[in-house]
Design an enzyme around this catalytic site. Structure first.
Site, PDB file in Angstrom:
ATOM      1  N   ARG A  99       9.552  -0.704   0.018  1.00 40.64           N
ATOM      2  CA  ARG A  99       8.587  -1.448   0.833  1.00 40.64           C
ATOM      3  C   ARG A  99       8.459  -2.876   0.304  1.00 40.64           C
ATOM      4  NH1 ARG A  99       2.656  -0.164  -1.405  1.00 40.64           N
ATOM      5  NH2 ARG A  99       3.308   0.363  -3.490  1.00 40.64           N
ATOM      6  N   ASP A 131       7.024   4.267   5.135  1.00 40.82           N
ATOM      7  CA  ASP A 131       7.015   3.362   6.282  1.00 40.82           C
ATOM      8  C   ASP A 131       7.329   1.912   5.898  1.00 40.82           C
ATOM      9  OD1 ASP A 131       4.748   2.701   4.904  1.00 40.82           O
ATOM     10  OD2 ASP A 131       3.343   3.153   6.524  1.00 40.82           O
ATOM     11  N   GLY A 132       7.498   1.673   4.603  1.00 36.62           N
ATOM     12  CA  GLY A 132       7.826   0.307   4.163  1.00 36.62           C
ATOM     13  C   GLY A 132       6.657  -0.656   4.277  1.00 36.62           C
ATOM     14  N   ARG A 182       4.800 -11.950  -3.408  1.00 36.86           N
ATOM     15  CA  ARG A 182       4.737 -11.834  -4.862  1.00 36.86           C
ATOM     16  C   ARG A 182       5.725 -12.813  -5.488  1.00 36.86           C
ATOM     17  NH1 ARG A 182       5.014  -5.953  -7.558  1.00 36.86           N
ATOM     18  NH2 ARG A 182       7.085  -5.803  -6.635  1.00 36.86           N
ATOM     19  N   ASP A 258      10.597   2.153 -13.630  1.00 33.96           N
ATOM     20  CA  ASP A 258      10.819   1.211 -12.527  1.00 33.96           C
ATOM     21  C   ASP A 258       9.711   0.169 -12.455  1.00 33.96           C
ATOM     22  OD1 ASP A 258       9.612   3.817 -11.825  1.00 33.96           O
ATOM     23  OD2 ASP A 258       9.044   2.780  -9.984  1.00 33.96           O
TER      24      ASP A 258
END
Ligand code: AMP
Ligand code: MG
Length: 493
Positions: A99, A131-132, A182, A258
């Site tokens: 996402r 759903d991203g 970001r 991650d």
């Protein structure tokens, strides 16, 4: 004769300088954001825009809101989803930007290169069942907490903007959707290396290692063994980063591999939170049942994650496996000492200690032990000590604290600095204000329910100057009222 004035519309100032797309294409997937119906800019970080050499007025123009949801791509961007794996709660999984879409690398006026990434812009090849998309509350939360961390001087990704999509995302209930822009030194994670290593893709691994080292630690190119030097600097940066978290009472909440960036920046503000009452076992995340990522466990987990990173580098460290293992083990073993040194230096600063004595560790532990038993507010205890007050809480002075306080006073007298110097140093290291959970929640509730960001702006202003007492932060210095119950956070979907 004077020349006729030429008017050219100001530009946003994007200066793209991509390099990730030169890496083997197994490390990413080309993908475009999915357009949304009716975007609106919720918040723009004008100070950060300035720092990046971007024209805030152009960014803020309603015509350009499309950039901040991905409806329109800034000219020259190079959108992709990055591939990565990750140990989540100890188990290796294939992940990737499910996402998030990286628009590329932007060159700032100071010659720094930063990733510009959209978080929540729709599905990618790594979305699996998701759903991203992202919801407005969690994206504003990341904006607030990441900017607070930056103001506290802690390495972190930053937040340039949050834009609402005008669409709903469906979680346990329908929520307003949003995209966060970001900004990061890079989004290369321990998990990025795990992705290549899990595929025995030596070519990608080596290219990724060279790219990351060159990008974040260019001076290491001359080291005798640059890959080993890279591993050591990664251990150093993470040991420092986690010590900085502990020194302000920050709990990351989801330290999967991650979510550990090799730039040494704090990344992925999901279930993170700051603790009020000091308790080493503090856990906020609703899914962290075992307390794997509890406050005081963070150094050990960072070291565990670094060991996973070291494993990926083994084939590059030395042609002989046993020698490679020895080098990796020595690097990982150095974490403990590095962490202790950073933490001790930070705690000495918090207590106004300028020189070093071997007993300092005990002095610090005694205070922390007392704070734990008293359930003393972490931030306010240190701040009250920095005001020269002999009583750090409103609770009556108990004999244990008096003994400690006397011991600390004696310790202070064994260094040449004056009381003024001591207190000035303490005030530079003990914040008056942190993003307290109840206040963050209150600001987010008003923002998401009523689309009124006044409280978010007020909170951000208070958090932007955390070490000075000022009228801006007067209302933000108190812990939650006791009735609040246990604060719980949820992974930021
Ligand atoms: P996080 O917990 O945010 O670090 O995410 C862990 C993994 O789940 C990453 O690969 C994310 O891209 C993926 N992910 C999280 N939320 C979504 C979503 N709504 N849709 C698709 N992928 C997601
Ligand atoms: Mg993540």
């Amino acid at each position: 004769m004077s020349k006729p004035a030429t008017h050219t519309a100001p530009t946003a100032g994007w200066r793209w300088d991509h390099s990730y797309s030169r890496l083997p294409d197994r490390l990413y997937a080309r993908v475009h954001p999915t357009p949304v119906r009716s975007p609106s800019l919720a918040i723009l970080n004008r100070d950060l825009a300035d720092l990046l050499g971007l024209n805030a007025s152009v960014l803020e123009h309603p015509e350009n809101t499309d950039w901040f949801v991905g409806n329109v791509l800034p000219a020259g961007s190079d959108p992709m989803a990055q591939a990565y794996a990750g140990h989540q709660y100890g188990h290796l999984t294939n992940l990737g930007d499910g996402r998030a879409i990286l628009l590329g690398k932007h060159l700032t006026p100071h010659g720094n290169r930063v990733d510009i990434q959209l978080k929540g812009p729709g599905r990618t090849p790594f979305s699996r069942g998701g759903d991203g998309r992202a919801a407005l509350g969690p994206m504003l939360r990341e904006y607030i907490v990441s900017e607070a961390m930056h103001a506290l001087g802690i390495p972190t990704t930053r937040s340039l903007a949050v834009a609402a999509t005008g669409e709903l995302v469906f979680r346990e209930e329908p929520l307003p959707g949003a995209v966060l822009t970001r900004v990061a030194a890079s989004h290369i994670r321990v998990g990025t290396f795990e992705w290549a290593a899990a595929r025995d893709d030596r070519e990608s691994l080596e290219a990724l290692a060279n790219h990351t080292r060159h990008r974040h630690y260019p001076s290491l190119a001359d080291a005798e063994n640059p890959h080993l030097a890279f591993l050591n600097v990664a251990v150093e940066r993470q040991s420092e980063l986690v010590s900085r978290w502990l020194l302000v009472g920050f709990v990351h909440g989801v330290m999967n591999t991650d979510n550990m960036a090799l730039s040494g920046e704090t990344i992925d503000y999901g279930p993170c939170a700051f603790m009020d009452a000091y308790d080493p076992g503090t856990v906020f995340s609703s899914i962290d049942h075992q307390g794997r990522y509890a406050y005081a466990k963070q150094p050990r987990i960072a070291q565990w994650n670094l060991a996973r990173f070291a494993e990926t580098l083994l084939p590059l460290l030395h042609p002989e496996e046993s020698k490679a293992l020895d080098l990796a083990n020595a690097a990982i073993d150095s974490f403990d000492d590095r962490f202790k040194q950073h933490w001790l230096a930070g705690m000495r600063a918090k207590l106004g200690l300028f020189n070093q004595e071997t007993e300092d560790h005990t002095l610090i532990e005694q205070l922390l032990d007392w704070m734990r038993k008293q359930k003393a507010d972490f931030t306010n205890t240190f701040r009250q000590l920095s005001m020269g007050s002999s009583i750090p809480t409103e609770t009556p002075v108990d004999p244990e604290f008096s003994v400690w306080h006397q011991r600390w006073q004696h310790r202070l007298s064994r260094q040449p600095q004056s009381l003024d110097q001591v207190l000035a140093q303490m005030r530079r290291h003990n914040p008056v204000v942190i993003p307290r959970n109840h206040q963050v929640e209150e600001a987010l509730a008003t923002a998401t329910k009523h689309r009124d960001l006044a409280l978010v702006h007020r909170l951000l202003k208070a958090l932007s100057n955390p070490f000075d007492e000022s009228p801006d932060n007067a209302e933000y210095r108190s812990p939650a009222p006791p009735s609040g119950g246990v604060y719980r956070t949820f992974c930021g979907t």
